[in-house]
Design a protein around this motif. Structure first.
Motif, mmCIF file in Angstrom:
data_model
loop_
_atom_site.group_PDB
_atom_site.id
_atom_site.type_symbol
_atom_site.label_atom_id
_atom_site.label_comp_id
_atom_site.label_asym_id
_atom_site.label_seq_id
_atom_site.Cartn_x
_atom_site.Cartn_y
_atom_site.Cartn_z
ATOM 1 N N LEU A 45 0.826 -1.209 0.000
ATOM 2 C CA LEU A 45 0.000 0.000 0.000
ATOM 3 C C LEU A 45 0.859 1.258 0.000
ATOM 4 O O LEU A 45 0.471 2.276 -0.575
ATOM 5 C CB LEU A 45 -0.970 -0.011 1.170
ATOM 6 N N GLU A 46 2.026 1.201 0.604
ATOM 7 C CA GLU A 46 2.941 2.337 0.538
ATOM 8 C C GLU A 46 3.478 2.520 -0.882
ATOM 9 O O GLU A 46 3.691 3.647 -1.331
ATOM 10 C CB GLU A 46 4.087 2.151 1.542
ATOM 11 N N VAL A 47 3.667 1.421 -1.604
ATOM 12 C CA VAL A 47 4.064 1.507 -3.014
ATOM 13 C C VAL A 47 2.967 2.211 -3.801
ATOM 14 O O VAL A 47 3.234 3.116 -4.593
ATOM 15 C CB VAL A 47 4.362 0.106 -3.599
ATOM 16 N N LEU A 48 1.719 1.807 -3.576
ATOM 17 C CA LEU A 48 0.599 2.440 -4.293
ATOM 18 C C LEU A 48 0.461 3.912 -3.924
ATOM 19 O O LEU A 48 0.061 4.728 -4.752
ATOM 20 C CB LEU A 48 -0.706 1.702 -4.008
ATOM 21 N N ALA A 49 0.808 4.267 -2.679
ATOM 22 C CA ALA A 49 0.716 5.664 -2.240
ATOM 23 C C ALA A 49 1.888 6.491 -2.748
ATOM 24 O O ALA A 49 1.871 7.717 -2.667
ATOM 25 C CB ALA A 49 0.663 5.729 -0.715
ATOM 26 N N GLY A 50 2.923 5.823 -3.254
ATOM 27 C CA GLY A 50 4.079 6.534 -3.769
ATOM 28 C C GLY A 50 5.127 6.859 -2.724
ATOM 29 O O GLY A 50 6.035 7.635 -2.977
ATOM 30 N N SER A 92 0.844 7.247 6.471
ATOM 31 C CA SER A 92 1.003 5.827 6.182
ATOM 32 C C SER A 92 -0.268 5.053 6.512
ATOM 33 O O SER A 92 -0.914 5.313 7.521
ATOM 34 C CB SER A 92 2.138 5.263 7.023
ATOM 35 N N PRO A 93 -0.596 4.063 5.679
ATOM 36 C CA PRO A 93 -1.725 3.197 6.012
ATOM 37 C C PRO A 93 -1.396 2.369 7.255
ATOM 38 O O PRO A 93 -0.237 2.055 7.502
ATOM 39 C CB PRO A 93 -1.870 2.297 4.783
ATOM 40 N N MET A 94 -2.423 2.060 8.045
ATOM 41 C CA MET A 94 -2.224 1.280 9.274
ATOM 42 C C MET A 94 -2.940 -0.055 9.163
ATOM 43 O O MET A 94 -4.144 -0.097 8.894
ATOM 44 C CB MET A 94 -2.769 2.041 10.484
ATOM 45 N N VAL A 95 -2.222 -1.136 9.387
ATOM 46 C CA VAL A 95 -2.818 -2.468 9.352
ATOM 47 C C VAL A 95 -3.651 -2.640 10.614
ATOM 48 O O VAL A 95 -3.171 -2.451 11.729
ATOM 49 C CB VAL A 95 -1.730 -3.559 9.257
ATOM 50 N N SER A 111 -5.784 -12.612 4.936
ATOM 51 C CA SER A 111 -6.637 -11.462 4.647
ATOM 52 C C SER A 111 -6.267 -10.374 5.656
ATOM 53 O O SER A 111 -6.127 -10.638 6.850
ATOM 54 C CB SER A 111 -8.117 -11.826 4.741
ATOM 55 N N ILE A 112 -6.100 -9.174 5.133
ATOM 56 C CA ILE A 112 -5.621 -8.065 5.945
ATOM 57 C C ILE A 112 -6.556 -6.880 5.761
ATOM 58 O O ILE A 112 -6.959 -6.586 4.639
ATOM 59 C CB ILE A 112 -4.183 -7.665 5.512
ATOM 60 N N VAL A 113 -6.894 -6.205 6.855
ATOM 61 C CA VAL A 113 -7.682 -4.977 6.793
ATOM 62 C C VAL A 113 -6.733 -3.821 7.093
ATOM 63 O O VAL A 113 -6.027 -3.837 8.103
ATOM 64 C CB VAL A 113 -8.849 -4.988 7.798
ATOM 65 N N VAL A 114 -6.727 -2.827 6.195
ATOM 66 C CA VAL A 114 -5.816 -1.694 6.319
ATOM 67 C C VAL A 114 -6.637 -0.403 6.320
ATOM 68 O O VAL A 114 -7.481 -0.200 5.451
ATOM 69 C CB VAL A 114 -4.805 -1.672 5.153
ATOM 70 N N ALA A 115 -6.375 0.448 7.301
ATOM 71 C CA ALA A 115 -7.057 1.744 7.385
ATOM 72 C C ALA A 115 -6.169 2.812 6.761
ATOM 73 O O ALA A 115 -4.984 2.915 7.095
ATOM 74 C CB ALA A 115 -7.366 2.086 8.836
#
Length: 142
Positions: A45-50, A92-95, A111-115
């Protein structure tokens, strides 16, 4: 993209055995697969956020997953540049949670939920242990 998952209820004693097997691996000295899934989901998700280069995940993802994530990150950057115009500060996204299901000794699904700032996302992955190292062979980010 919508994913649905159907599970059947199992007795508690069997659940705890499955979770221990998935988490500890063969000798119990392996890294907990939940920690691996958590860190890979966070990094993806950090890759997707740049905020993280995709090459940092090259050892954790098989070639198909790596190329897919690289392509999606490029599309996300193009879309963000068109819609925003200027870069906004990013947190940063938080798992929030990680669930692991052991398929065999060498295969697990997580399966992971990320906020994130304005929404929650689901991440699903299949991890396979190759030469003692967990590698993602399927990755879906909602």
């Amino acid at each position: 993209m919508t994913m649905s998952l159907t599970t059947t209820s199992r007795p508690m004693s069997r659940r705890s055995t499955q979770r221990t097997t998935a988490a500890a691996g063969q000798g119990g000295s392996d890294i907990d697969v939940r920690l691996v899934a958590r860190s890979i989901a966070q990094a993806a998700l950090e890759v997707l956020a740049g905020t993280r280069p995709v090459h940092q995940l090259s050892r954790s993802l098989d070639s198909a997953c790596y190329l897919s994530l690289q392509h999606r990150a490029a599309l996300t950057r193009k879309h963000a540049a068109r819609s925003r115009g200027t870069a906004q500060p990013h947190r940063s996204p938080m798992v929030r949670s990680v669930r692991v299901c052991s398929i065999s000794e060498a295969i697990c699904e997580a399966s992971i939920v990320v906020a994130e700032e304005q929404r929650c996302r689901a991440v699903a992955m299949r991890l396979e242990r190759l030469d003692g190292v967990w590698q993602v062979t399927a990755l879906e980010i909602g």
